[in-house]
Design a protein around this motif. Structure first.
Motif, PDB file in Angstrom:
ATOM      1  N   LEU A 253     -25.191  16.621  56.623  1.00  0.00           N
ATOM      2  CA  LEU A 253     -24.332  15.821  57.512  1.00  0.00           C
ATOM      3  C   LEU A 253     -23.482  14.831  56.726  1.00  0.00           C
ATOM      4  N   LEU A 254     -24.085  14.199  55.729  1.00  0.00           N
ATOM      5  CA  LEU A 254     -23.336  13.243  54.920  1.00  0.00           C
ATOM      6  C   LEU A 254     -22.241  13.947  54.116  1.00  0.00           C
ATOM      7  N   GLU A 255     -22.547  15.144  53.632  1.00  0.00           N
ATOM      8  CA  GLU A 255     -21.543  15.940  52.913  1.00  0.00           C
ATOM      9  C   GLU A 255     -20.391  16.302  53.846  1.00  0.00           C
ATOM     10  N   LEU A 256     -20.727  16.654  55.075  1.00  0.00           N
ATOM     11  CA  LEU A 256     -19.707  16.978  56.074  1.00  0.00           C
ATOM     12  C   LEU A 256     -18.825  15.758  56.357  1.00  0.00           C
ATOM     13  N   LEU A 257     -19.449  14.598  56.540  1.00  0.00           N
ATOM     14  CA  LEU A 257     -18.685  13.365  56.744  1.00  0.00           C
ATOM     15  C   LEU A 257     -17.823  13.064  55.528  1.00  0.00           C
ATOM     16  N   ASP A 258     -18.339  13.357  54.339  1.00  0.00           N
ATOM     17  CA  ASP A 258     -17.602  13.146  53.102  1.00  0.00           C
ATOM     18  C   ASP A 258     -16.336  13.997  53.056  1.00  0.00           C
ATOM     19  N   LYS A 259     -16.464  15.241  53.527  1.00  0.00           N
ATOM     20  CA  LYS A 259     -15.305  16.144  53.546  1.00  0.00           C
ATOM     21  C   LYS A 259     -14.252  15.675  54.552  1.00  0.00           C
ATOM     22  N   ILE A 260     -14.729  15.172  55.688  1.00  0.00           N
ATOM     23  CA  ILE A 260     -13.810  14.707  56.735  1.00  0.00           C
ATOM     24  C   ILE A 260     -13.080  13.446  56.291  1.00  0.00           C
ATOM     25  N   TYR A 261     -13.814  12.542  55.669  1.00  0.00           N
ATOM     26  CA  TYR A 261     -13.245  11.257  55.270  1.00  0.00           C
ATOM     27  C   TYR A 261     -13.564  11.048  53.796  1.00  0.00           C
ATOM     28  N   SER A 262     -12.731  11.566  52.921  1.00  0.00           N
ATOM     29  CA  SER A 262     -13.045  11.639  51.496  1.00  0.00           C
ATOM     30  C   SER A 262     -12.903  10.316  50.731  1.00  0.00           C
ATOM     31  N   ARG A 263     -12.085   9.395  51.198  1.00  0.00           N
ATOM     32  CA  ARG A 263     -11.917   8.134  50.466  1.00  0.00           C
ATOM     33  C   ARG A 263     -13.147   7.244  50.619  1.00  0.00           C
ATOM     34  N   LYS A 264     -13.562   6.624  49.522  1.00  0.00           N
ATOM     35  CA  LYS A 264     -14.713   5.720  49.564  1.00  0.00           C
ATOM     36  C   LYS A 264     -14.230   4.323  49.955  1.00  0.00           C
ATOM     37  N   THR A 265     -14.494   3.962  51.187  1.00  0.00           N
ATOM     38  CA  THR A 265     -14.087   2.649  51.677  1.00  0.00           C
ATOM     39  C   THR A 265     -15.210   2.059  52.516  1.00  0.00           C
ATOM     40  N   LYS A 266     -15.054   0.811  52.870  1.00  0.00           N
ATOM     41  CA  LYS A 266     -16.026   0.171  53.759  1.00  0.00           C
ATOM     42  C   LYS A 266     -16.012   0.826  55.130  1.00  0.00           C
ATOM     43  N   LEU A 267     -14.816   1.261  55.569  1.00  0.00           N
ATOM     44  CA  LEU A 267     -14.702   1.937  56.863  1.00  0.00           C
ATOM     45  C   LEU A 267     -15.541   3.214  56.876  1.00  0.00           C
ATOM     46  N   LYS A 268     -15.503   3.960  55.792  1.00  0.00           N
ATOM     47  CA  LYS A 268     -16.302   5.185  55.694  1.00  0.00           C
ATOM     48  C   LYS A 268     -17.798   4.853  55.789  1.00  0.00           C
ATOM     49  N   GLN A 269     -18.219   3.785  55.127  1.00  0.00           N
ATOM     50  CA  GLN A 269     -19.625   3.364  55.205  1.00  0.00           C
ATOM     51  C   GLN A 269     -19.995   3.001  56.639  1.00  0.00           C
ATOM     52  N   ILE A 270     -19.132   2.288  57.316  1.00  0.00           N
ATOM     53  CA  ILE A 270     -19.392   1.886  58.702  1.00  0.00           C
ATOM     54  C   ILE A 270     -19.471   3.110  59.608  1.00  0.00           C
ATOM     55  N   ILE A 271     -18.516   4.032  59.445  1.00  0.00           N
ATOM     56  CA  ILE A 271     -18.518   5.263  60.252  1.00  0.00           C
ATOM     57  C   ILE A 271     -19.809   6.053  60.006  1.00  0.00           C
ATOM     58  N   THR A 272     -20.210   6.158  58.749  1.00  0.00           N
ATOM     59  CA  THR A 272     -21.432   6.884  58.403  1.00  0.00           C
ATOM     60  C   THR A 272     -22.654   6.223  59.023  1.00  0.00           C
ATOM     61  N   ILE A 273     -22.750   4.918  58.942  1.00  0.00           N
ATOM     62  CA  ILE A 273     -23.894   4.194  59.516  1.00  0.00           C
ATOM     63  C   ILE A 273     -23.915   4.359  61.035  1.00  0.00           C
ATOM     64  N   ILE A 274     -22.769   4.250  61.677  1.00  0.00           N
ATOM     65  CA  ILE A 274     -22.696   4.429  63.134  1.00  0.00           C
ATOM     66  C   ILE A 274     -23.119   5.856  63.506  1.00  0.00           C
ATOM     67  N   PHE A 275     -22.593   6.839  62.787  1.00  0.00           N
ATOM     68  CA  PHE A 275     -22.937   8.237  63.053  1.00  0.00           C
ATOM     69  C   PHE A 275     -24.444   8.475  62.894  1.00  0.00           C
ATOM     70  N   LEU A 276     -25.018   7.997  61.789  1.00  0.00           N
ATOM     71  CA  LEU A 276     -26.454   8.192  61.565  1.00  0.00           C
ATOM     72  C   LEU A 276     -27.296   7.442  62.591  1.00  0.00           C
ATOM     73  N   THR A 277     -26.819   6.280  63.029  1.00  0.00           N
ATOM     74  CA  THR A 277     -27.539   5.520  64.058  1.00  0.00           C
ATOM     75  C   THR A 277     -27.563   6.299  65.370  1.00  0.00           C
ATOM     76  N   LEU A 278     -26.415   6.838  65.762  1.00  0.00           N
ATOM     77  CA  LEU A 278     -26.354   7.645  66.992  1.00  0.00           C
ATOM     78  C   LEU A 278     -27.230   8.889  66.872  1.00  0.00           C
TER      79      LEU A 278
END
Length: 176
Positions: free
Chosen positions: A39-64
């Motif tokens: 799942l994290l690899e999939l999120l990485d492909k969708i949003y490839s830039r390493k930013t704080k927004l990507k971290q927030i999106i990943t945390i929200i996704f994993l929380t859900l």
């Protein structure tokens, strides 16, 4: 698919579940590090830039996803990701080993019953070991060799727990 993605084995015949247990592959139907990595690899492909927004999106996704399946492996991953992101974003420069201990403490504070869950021990031992040895894996160029080394590390780290808990070890677990 329901069992593989959500860890819900309720619709699978008991004989098939027993066969998976005997083959030593029942863990494929529990949401584990493998699922989360995918799942994290999939999120990485969708949003490839390493930013704080990507971290927030990943945390929200994993929380859900966690509230959907309630997996201790996912909870551990989520807590570790939050602790690691906090460390990075606030420039705290806390060592990886201490981050792991902080994560374990937070997990046990939030879910003390985890102490009696064998999956918690597997999750913590294997993910901690991989995390600690990951700095040495960076030097390896082949992703296939890295996967093999991670499988061997996981096998060796889980070996004592397997012997203690189940009195047996599946040698083929190295390749799955």
């Amino acid at each position: 698919l329901n069992a593989f993605v959500l860890g819900d084995k309720s619709k699978i015949d008991k004989n098939i579940i027993d066969a998976f247990k005997n083959l030593g592959i029942i863990h494929l139907f529990s949401v584990s590090g493998m699922h989360i990595s995918f799942l994290l690899e999939l999120l990485d492909k969708i949003y490839s830039r390493k930013t704080k927004l990507k971290q927030i999106i990943t945390i929200i996704f994993l929380t859900l996803y966690y509230f959907l399946i309630k997996s201790i492996s996912l909870f551990r991953c989520l807590i570790f990701l939050i602790v690691k992101s906090t460390n990075t974003n606030l420039n705290l420069n806390i060592k990886k080993e201490l981050l792991i201990l902080i994560s374990i403490l937070l997990i046990l504070l939030a879910k003390p019953e985890s102490l009696f869950n064998i999956g918690f021990y597997y999750s913590v031992i294997i993910s901690s070991g991989i995390s600690i040895y990951s700095s040495k894996l960076v030097k390896i160029k082949s992703k296939y060799i890295i996967s093999l080394v991670i499988s061997i590390i996981s096998f060796l780290l889980s070996f004592p727990l397997n012997i203690y808990s189940y009195f047996e070890v599946n040698i083929l677990a190295i390749i799955d």
